[in-house]
Design an enzyme around this catalytic site. Sequence first.
Site, PDB file in Angstrom:
ATOM      1  N   SER A   1       0.846  -1.193   0.000  1.00  0.00           N
ATOM      2  CA  SER A   1       0.000   0.000   0.000  1.00  0.00           C
ATOM      3  C   SER A   1       0.887   1.252   0.000  1.00  0.00           C
ATOM      4  CB  SER A   1      -0.945  -0.037   1.205  1.00  0.00           C
ATOM      5  OG  SER A   1      -2.021   0.840   1.048  1.00  0.00           O
TER       6      SER A   1
ATOM      7  N   ARG B   1     -11.708   6.095   9.499  1.00  0.00           N
ATOM      8  CA  ARG B   1     -11.277   4.701   9.497  1.00  0.00           C
ATOM      9  C   ARG B   1     -12.407   3.786   9.030  1.00  0.00           C
ATOM     10  NH1 ARG B   1      -6.530   1.903   9.198  1.00  0.00           N
ATOM     11  NH2 ARG B   1      -6.557   0.032  10.468  1.00  0.00           N
TER      12      ARG B   1
ATOM     13  N   ASP C   1      -9.003  -6.551  -4.561  1.00  0.00           N
ATOM     14  CA  ASP C   1      -8.598  -5.230  -4.055  1.00  0.00           C
ATOM     15  C   ASP C   1      -9.427  -4.136  -4.720  1.00  0.00           C
ATOM     16  OD1 ASP C   1      -7.285  -3.007  -3.037  1.00  0.00           O
ATOM     17  OD2 ASP C   1      -5.281  -3.808  -3.403  1.00  0.00           O
TER      18      ASP C   1
ATOM     19  N   HIS D   1      -8.170  -5.493  -0.188  1.00  0.00           N
ATOM     20  CA  HIS D   1      -6.863  -4.851  -0.101  1.00  0.00           C
ATOM     21  C   HIS D   1      -6.021  -5.381   1.062  1.00  0.00           C
ATOM     22  CE1 HIS D   1      -3.874  -1.668  -0.510  1.00  0.00           C
ATOM     23  NE2 HIS D   1      -4.061  -1.332   0.757  1.00  0.00           N
ATOM     24  N   ASP D   2      -6.656  -5.591   2.201  1.00  0.00           N
ATOM     25  CA  ASP D   2      -5.925  -6.017   3.395  1.00  0.00           C
ATOM     26  C   ASP D   2      -5.383  -7.437   3.305  1.00  0.00           C
ATOM     27  OD1 ASP D   2      -5.901  -3.713   4.828  1.00  0.00           O
ATOM     28  OD2 ASP D   2      -7.470  -4.279   6.256  1.00  0.00           O
TER      29      ASP D   2
END
Length: 350
Positions: A146, A212, A299, A328-329
Amino acid sequence: MNLQSQFATISMSEQVFLSPDPLPLESGETLPQLELAYTTIGNLNGERSNVIWVIHALTGDAKVTEWWGGLIGEDKFYDPADYFIICANLPGSCYGSTSPLSENPATGEPYFYDFPHLTPRDLAASLELLRKHLKVENIHTLIGGSLGGQVALEWSFTLGKKLKNAIVLASTAKTSPWTIGFNETQRMAIEADCTWGEKSKDAGLKGLETARAIAMLSYRHPEDLKRKQAESEEKLDGFKASSYLRYQGQKLGKRFNALSYWTLSKAMDSHDLGRGRGGLESVLGKIQAKVLAVGVNTDLLFLPEESQMISAKVPRGTYKEIRSTAGHDAFLIEFEQLSYLIQSFYLEQS
């Protein structure tokens, strides 16, 4: 004391590097004082050829075994028994490196909102100062995901022959309008917090929690939420997905601050490897290291095509893909797949 015994002394330890010189920034500003908190694990071998340099993502820190313990640590893929592993907290972050809460030498007070604009190129330049301080001549593998992948690409270009392998995970050579849009909505949430603008370390806290929650929607994939947050009964309110996002926001709010989040998300937005260098293809074509670009099939933040472009444009590029519902994570979660992909990359290059 020779170099090897010096590194053995700082093995498994946390250190702080204070640069003797200011850090000139891409914006034309200067960071007059630079401190980098960093961790080293393992020992430098006799050939000085076993350095693994890890670059963390947006809200990470230098304690890499705590957030990437499935990949780095005793009996893991990058075992300190075999490698000398370095990870530094990036400038702008709130885990010991120079940040908006650090003292501004010009005023004697924290920078707060006067902290200078940073780019991934600046972050890479700060790591280069640390490399020289540690007298690390060559890096076996530079790895980051990232934002960390953006910084890794910038540094790969300037390191030249000093770098053997670069592993860029779920990242890009230039931040897309899509990703900038996600980041901007998060900063808008921080701006909407009535405490934003106050000279306090807790300014924008509730806005950060919302930011977040927004970010988590880009870090995950709809199928992941469906699998983990689906309801087992009919409801009108009190949904698991709602509780999950609120929890994630509160969790970050307890360990991070809005000023650092603002600074590093802005840095992510500004990423353009080709800026001022003749364009992306020209710069990617000059990276001398072997490059593994890893995408994630689900992602939504940095699309797999962005990783594919990196591998296609560097002289010695390889593309591999993590397959996961995590989105993505996945680069922080799918350790078995990641270890296999990296091992395959090394074997192909040998």
